[in-house]
Design an enzyme around this catalytic site. Structure first.
Site, PDB file in Angstrom:
ATOM      1  N   SER A 260      43.769  44.257  32.559  1.00  0.00           N
ATOM      2  CA  SER A 260      44.080  43.500  31.716  1.00  0.00           C
ATOM      3  C   SER A 260      44.873  44.312  31.008  1.00  0.00           C
ATOM      4  CB  SER A 260      43.162  42.241  32.351  1.00  0.00           C
ATOM      5  OG  SER A 260      42.338  41.749  32.154  1.00  0.00           O
TER       6      SER A 260
ATOM      7  N   HIS B 163      48.386  45.565  37.957  1.00  0.00           N
ATOM      8  CA  HIS B 163      48.033  44.367  37.337  1.00  0.00           C
ATOM      9  C   HIS B 163      48.645  43.339  38.261  1.00  0.00           C
ATOM     10  CE1 HIS B 163      47.094  41.197  33.931  1.00  0.00           C
ATOM     11  NE2 HIS B 163      46.413  41.485  34.428  1.00  0.00           N
TER      12      HIS B 163
ATOM     13  N   GLU C 216      51.747  42.815  37.521  1.00  0.00           N
ATOM     14  CA  GLU C 216      52.892  43.883  36.694  1.00  0.00           C
ATOM     15  C   GLU C 216      52.496  45.644  37.126  1.00  0.00           C
ATOM     16  OE1 GLU C 216      52.668  42.277  32.178  1.00  0.00           O
ATOM     17  OE2 GLU C 216      50.614  41.899  33.344  1.00  0.00           O
TER      18      GLU C 216
ATOM     19  N   ASN D  11      49.274  38.644  30.004  1.00  0.00           N
ATOM     20  CA  ASN D  11      48.221  38.516  29.121  1.00  0.00           C
ATOM     21  C   ASN D  11      48.604  38.526  27.623  1.00  0.00           C
ATOM     22  OD1 ASN D  11      45.998  37.232  31.282  1.00  0.00           O
ATOM     23  ND2 ASN D  11      45.769  40.433  31.039  1.00  0.00           N
TER      24      ASN D  11
HETATM   25  C1  CAA Z   1      43.189  37.953  32.961  1.00  0.00           C
HETATM   26  C2  CAA Z   1      44.541  38.515  34.013  1.00  0.00           C
HETATM   27  O1  CAA Z   1      44.882  39.928  33.346  1.00  0.00           O
HETATM   28  C3  CAA Z   1      45.295  37.438  35.027  1.00  0.00           C
HETATM   29  C4  CAA Z   1      45.219  36.973  35.216  1.00  0.00           C
HETATM   30  O2  CAA Z   1      45.457  36.861  36.625  1.00  0.00           O
HETATM   31  S1  CAA Z   1      45.618  35.382  34.675  1.00  0.00           S
HETATM   32  C5  CAA Z   1      44.777  34.129  35.502  1.00  0.00           C
HETATM   33  C6  CAA Z   1      46.331  33.511  36.557  1.00  0.00           C
HETATM   34  N1  CAA Z   1      45.995  32.508  37.623  1.00  0.00           N
HETATM   35  C7  CAA Z   1      46.321  31.400  37.110  1.00  0.00           C
HETATM   36  O3  CAA Z   1      46.260  31.093  36.471  1.00  0.00           O
HETATM   37  C8  CAA Z   1      45.449  30.407  38.426  1.00  0.00           C
HETATM   38  C9  CAA Z   1      45.906  28.979  37.561  1.00  0.00           C
HETATM   39  N2  CAA Z   1      45.487  27.988  38.573  1.00  0.00           N
HETATM   40  C10 CAA Z   1      45.937  28.084  39.901  1.00  0.00           C
HETATM   41  O4  CAA Z   1      47.112  28.529  39.794  1.00  0.00           O
HETATM   42  C11 CAA Z   1      45.265  26.630  41.061  1.00  0.00           C
HETATM   43  O5  CAA Z   1      44.419  26.585  40.343  1.00  0.00           O
HETATM   44  C12 CAA Z   1      44.816  28.102  41.805  1.00  0.00           C
HETATM   45  C13 CAA Z   1      45.880  28.183  43.091  1.00  0.00           C
HETATM   46  C14 CAA Z   1      43.947  28.642  40.982  1.00  0.00           C
HETATM   47  C15 CAA Z   1      44.313  26.594  43.077  1.00  0.00           C
HETATM   48  O6  CAA Z   1      45.021  26.214  43.408  1.00  0.00           O
HETATM   49  P1  CAA Z   1      44.509  24.498  43.645  1.00  0.00           P
HETATM   50  O7  CAA Z   1      45.600  23.443  44.797  1.00  0.00           O
HETATM   51  O8  CAA Z   1      44.181  23.738  42.463  1.00  0.00           O
HETATM   52  O9  CAA Z   1      43.693  24.601  45.017  1.00  0.00           O
HETATM   53  P2  CAA Z   1      43.249  24.282  46.453  1.00  0.00           P
HETATM   54  O10 CAA Z   1      44.222  23.947  47.385  1.00  0.00           O
HETATM   55  O11 CAA Z   1      42.362  24.730  46.244  1.00  0.00           O
HETATM   56  O12 CAA Z   1      44.204  26.375  46.388  1.00  0.00           O
HETATM   57  C16 CAA Z   1      45.488  25.829  46.617  1.00  0.00           C
HETATM   58  C17 CAA Z   1      46.317  27.160  47.948  1.00  0.00           C
HETATM   59  O13 CAA Z   1      45.101  28.366  46.992  1.00  0.00           O
HETATM   60  C18 CAA Z   1      44.494  29.212  48.285  1.00  0.00           C
HETATM   61  N3  CAA Z   1      43.183  29.745  47.320  1.00  0.00           N
HETATM   62  C19 CAA Z   1      42.185  28.931  45.966  1.00  0.00           C
HETATM   63  N4  CAA Z   1      41.279  30.118  45.534  1.00  0.00           N
HETATM   64  C20 CAA Z   1      41.694  31.241  46.408  1.00  0.00           C
HETATM   65  C21 CAA Z   1      40.652  32.675  46.587  1.00  0.00           C
HETATM   66  N5  CAA Z   1      40.367  32.854  45.557  1.00  0.00           N
HETATM   67  N6  CAA Z   1      40.910  33.091  47.855  1.00  0.00           N
HETATM   68  C22 CAA Z   1      42.074  32.977  48.408  1.00  0.00           C
HETATM   69  N7  CAA Z   1      42.872  31.708  48.720  1.00  0.00           N
HETATM   70  C23 CAA Z   1      42.333  30.627  47.370  1.00  0.00           C
HETATM   71  C24 CAA Z   1      43.647  28.007  48.539  1.00  0.00           C
HETATM   72  O14 CAA Z   1      42.756  28.133  50.332  1.00  0.00           O
HETATM   73  C25 CAA Z   1      44.555  27.280  48.646  1.00  0.00           C
HETATM   74  O15 CAA Z   1      45.780  27.273  50.058  1.00  0.00           O
HETATM   75  P3  CAA Z   1      46.587  26.761  50.400  1.00  0.00           P
HETATM   76  O16 CAA Z   1      47.485  26.615  50.081  1.00  0.00           O
HETATM   77  O17 CAA Z   1      46.720  27.513  51.981  1.00  0.00           O
HETATM   78  O18 CAA Z   1      45.946  24.840  51.300  1.00  0.00           O
HETATM   79  N1  NDP Z   2      39.619  38.408  35.862  1.00  0.00           N
HETATM   80  C1  NDP Z   2      40.880  37.529  36.462  1.00  0.00           C
HETATM   81  O1  NDP Z   2      41.062  37.254  35.984  1.00  0.00           O
HETATM   82  C2  NDP Z   2      41.300  39.284  36.148  1.00  0.00           C
HETATM   83  C3  NDP Z   2      40.859  40.390  36.321  1.00  0.00           C
HETATM   84  N2  NDP Z   2      40.893  41.312  35.743  1.00  0.00           N
HETATM   85  C4  NDP Z   2      41.179  42.992  35.805  1.00  0.00           C
HETATM   86  O2  NDP Z   2      40.362  43.350  36.414  1.00  0.00           O
HETATM   87  C5  NDP Z   2      38.891  44.756  36.456  1.00  0.00           C
HETATM   88  C6  NDP Z   2      37.556  43.243  36.944  1.00  0.00           C
HETATM   89  O3  NDP Z   2      37.903  42.194  36.650  1.00  0.00           O
HETATM   90  P1  NDP Z   2      37.047  41.553  37.941  1.00  0.00           P
HETATM   91  O4  NDP Z   2      36.643  41.467  38.896  1.00  0.00           O
HETATM   92  O5  NDP Z   2      36.843  40.127  36.954  1.00  0.00           O
HETATM   93  O6  NDP Z   2      35.468  41.659  36.979  1.00  0.00           O
HETATM   94  P2  NDP Z   2      33.851  41.094  37.762  1.00  0.00           P
HETATM   95  O7  NDP Z   2      33.390  41.091  36.359  1.00  0.00           O
HETATM   96  O8  NDP Z   2      34.221  40.016  39.123  1.00  0.00           O
HETATM   97  O9  NDP Z   2      33.683  42.883  38.929  1.00  0.00           O
HETATM   98  C7  NDP Z   2      33.973  43.674  38.329  1.00  0.00           C
HETATM   99  C8  NDP Z   2      32.992  44.580  38.978  1.00  0.00           C
HETATM  100  O10 NDP Z   2      33.179  45.955  39.106  1.00  0.00           O
HETATM  101  C9  NDP Z   2      31.936  46.557  39.128  1.00  0.00           C
HETATM  102  N3  NDP Z   2      31.573  47.366  38.263  1.00  0.00           N
HETATM  103  C10 NDP Z   2      30.732  47.529  37.436  1.00  0.00           C
HETATM  104  N4  NDP Z   2      31.503  49.088  36.782  1.00  0.00           N
HETATM  105  C11 NDP Z   2      31.234  49.985  37.589  1.00  0.00           C
HETATM  106  C12 NDP Z   2      30.977  50.884  38.889  1.00  0.00           C
HETATM  107  N5  NDP Z   2      31.551  52.568  36.954  1.00  0.00           N
HETATM  108  N6  NDP Z   2      31.297  51.296  39.280  1.00  0.00           N
HETATM  109  C13 NDP Z   2      32.776  50.992  40.447  1.00  0.00           C
HETATM  110  N7  NDP Z   2      32.437  48.985  40.245  1.00  0.00           N
HETATM  111  C14 NDP Z   2      32.057  48.822  38.730  1.00  0.00           C
HETATM  112  C15 NDP Z   2      31.005  45.285  38.746  1.00  0.00           C
HETATM  113  O11 NDP Z   2      29.648  45.237  39.210  1.00  0.00           O
HETATM  114  P3  NDP Z   2      28.318  44.864  38.584  1.00  0.00           P
HETATM  115  O12 NDP Z   2      28.248  43.672  38.779  1.00  0.00           O
HETATM  116  O13 NDP Z   2      27.124  45.001  39.222  1.00  0.00           O
HETATM  117  O14 NDP Z   2      28.440  45.442  36.991  1.00  0.00           O
HETATM  118  C16 NDP Z   2      31.908  44.339  39.056  1.00  0.00           C
HETATM  119  O15 NDP Z   2      31.733  44.191  40.838  1.00  0.00           O
HETATM  120  C17 NDP Z   2      38.960  43.872  35.001  1.00  0.00           C
HETATM  121  O16 NDP Z   2      39.636  45.000  34.230  1.00  0.00           O
HETATM  122  C18 NDP Z   2      39.659  42.481  34.862  1.00  0.00           C
HETATM  123  O17 NDP Z   2      40.357  42.815  33.444  1.00  0.00           O
HETATM  124  C19 NDP Z   2      42.645  41.239  36.168  1.00  0.00           C
HETATM  125  C20 NDP Z   2      43.348  40.431  36.397  1.00  0.00           C
HETATM  126  C21 NDP Z   2      42.438  39.501  36.518  1.00  0.00           C
END
Ligand code: CAA
Ligand code: NDP
Length: 291
Positions: A119, A140, A152, A190
């Site tokens: 991320s 990403h 990304e 991010n």
């Molecule tokens: C941190 C990083 O590095 C980068 C990032 O990822 S930043 C985070 C980016 N993500 C966001 O910002 C998510 C923001 N949230 C949302 O867009 C919505 O709340 C959400 C899509 C997660 C859920 O939507 P919702 O309308 O509240 O819920 P819900 O109706 O249950 O889900 C919508 C659809 O997504 C599906 N869905 C939800 N979660 C799911 C999951 N984990 N896996 C598969 N499908 C999923 C549902 O089945 C549903 O499908 P249908 O349209 O076919 O019915």
């Molecule tokens: N969460 C998010 O919304 C997003 C996350 N990302 C990125 O994706 C990556 C994973 O995030 P996320 O899935 O949320 O994290 P989680 O904590 O859900 O999962 C990480 C997994 O990696 C495992 N792990 C740790 N060390 C090792 C290793 N040495 N070899 C293999 N597996 C290992 C962990 O095991 P254990 O639990 O046993 O430590 C765990 O199962 C990160 O780089 C994050 O920044 C990118 C986009 C969105």
């Protein structure tokens, strides 16, 4: 270069979502993790999510079965060596990612492309520790992977055009849309999203609002699908803190200082949904704000 098989490292929430979309798009997928429980949970969750998609008519029953048939798991990282494309999706810690790539290197085919779903961490730095920086990229995905449209693509300083083009083709085949970002801390999504989440935690820390009022304000006032604290819990507070630390250190600007309250939640092990408690407590029927 033709990509037919994909190795996913890390079976957490991102690893299982990535495996899901690649299997559905026809790729053979091998997932590896350090924990057998994480691998078992990932397969169960992928099955459940595919079943939900099938029950809603988004995919056919045949697609669901075929996708599940393409997913295999292993505790042995070396088994991923024969795949065409590696997507590392382990914990957001540079030392963890570096160690994974180091362990993988002796087992890789010469042409295998290496990618990280990081991320925030420098792609150039991760790539420089491998034997193929020209075949290394940031890949990403957004959470939840089966639902979110964006991927990304981040080129390191040495990434070659062929690798970039191959990943663009892969993004098209899995039905998603690519946005290219330069390799600076936390890239595009991010760089913008995480300071907003961090600011929401400061708003909570300073008592400007409570968890519920902050999330309601942003959901109802700006039409965000989730409030920032709910979203932080969804992403994982450890990941949010790790990203803020990369921004703070990488850009050396105090405006990226992680909120001390975010640090406290992580220190408590309250990492959000994945541990059952974060800004909300998820252990009951409905989430209850913790402040
Ligand atoms: C941190 C990083 O590095 C980068 C990032 O990822 S930043 C985070 C980016 N993500 C966001 O910002 C998510 C923001 N949230 C949302 O867009 C919505 O709340 C959400 C899509 C997660 C859920 O939507 P919702 O309308 O509240 O819920 P819900 O109706 O249950 O889900 C919508 C659809 O997504 C599906 N869905 C939800 N979660 C799911 C999951 N984990 N896996 C598969 N499908 C999923 C549902 O089945 C549903 O499908 P249908 O349209 O076919 O019915
Ligand atoms: N969460 C998010 O919304 C997003 C996350 N990302 C990125 O994706 C990556 C994973 O995030 P996320 O899935 O949320 O994290 P989680 O904590 O859900 O999962 C990480 C997994 O990696 C495992 N792990 C740790 N060390 C090792 C290793 N040495 N070899 C293999 N597996 C290992 C962990 O095991 P254990 O639990 O046993 O430590 C765990 O199962 C990160 O780089 C994050 O920044 C990118 C986009 C969105």
């Amino acid at each position: 270069m033709a990509i037919n098989s994909v190795g996913v490292v890390g079976a957490g929430q991102m690893g299982n979502g990535i495996a899901h979309v690649f299997a559905l798009a026809g790729y053979d997928v091998l997932i590896s993790d350090i924990s057998q429980d994480a691998l078992d949970n990932a397969v169960t969750l992928i099955d459940k999510n595919l079943e939900r998609q099938a029950s809603r008519g988004k995919i056919s029953e045949d697609d669901r079965k075929a996708a599940m048939g393409r997913i295999k798991t292993t505790l042995n990282l070396a088994d991923l060596g024969q795949t065409d494309l590696i997507i590392e999706a382990a914990t957001e810690r540079e030392t963890v990612k570096q160690a994974i790539f180091e362990d993988l290197l002796p087992h890789l085919k010469p042409n295998t492309i290496l990618t990280s779903n990081t991320s925030s961490i420098s792609i150039t730095r991760l790539a420089s520790r491998t034997d193929r920086p020209e075949k290394f990229m940031g890949f990403h995905f957004m959470n939840p992977v089966p639902v979110m449209q964006l991927v990304e693509l981040i080129r390191g300083i040495a990434t070659d055009d062929e690798t970039y083009q191959t990943l663009l083709d892969v993004v098209e085949r899995i039905g998603k849309t690519a946005a290219s970002a330069e390799d600076f801390p936390a890239f595009i999504v991010n760089r913008i999203l995480m300071p907003m989440i961090n600011e929401a935690v400061y708003t909570l820390y300073e008592g400007v609002g409570n968890v519920q009022s902050i999330d309601s304000a942003m959901k109802l006032g700006t039409n965000h699908p989730m409030g920032p604290l709910e979203l932080a819990d969804f992403i994982g507070l450890d990941t949010c803190l790790a990203i803020m630390n990369v921004l703070h250190e990488g850009l050396a600007d105090t405006k990226y200082r992680p909120c001390p309250l975010l640090t406290k939640y992580v220190e408590a092990g309250w990492l959000g949904r994945k541990t059952g408690r974060g800004f909300y407590d998820y252990r009951g029927e409905t989430p209850v704000p913790t402040r």
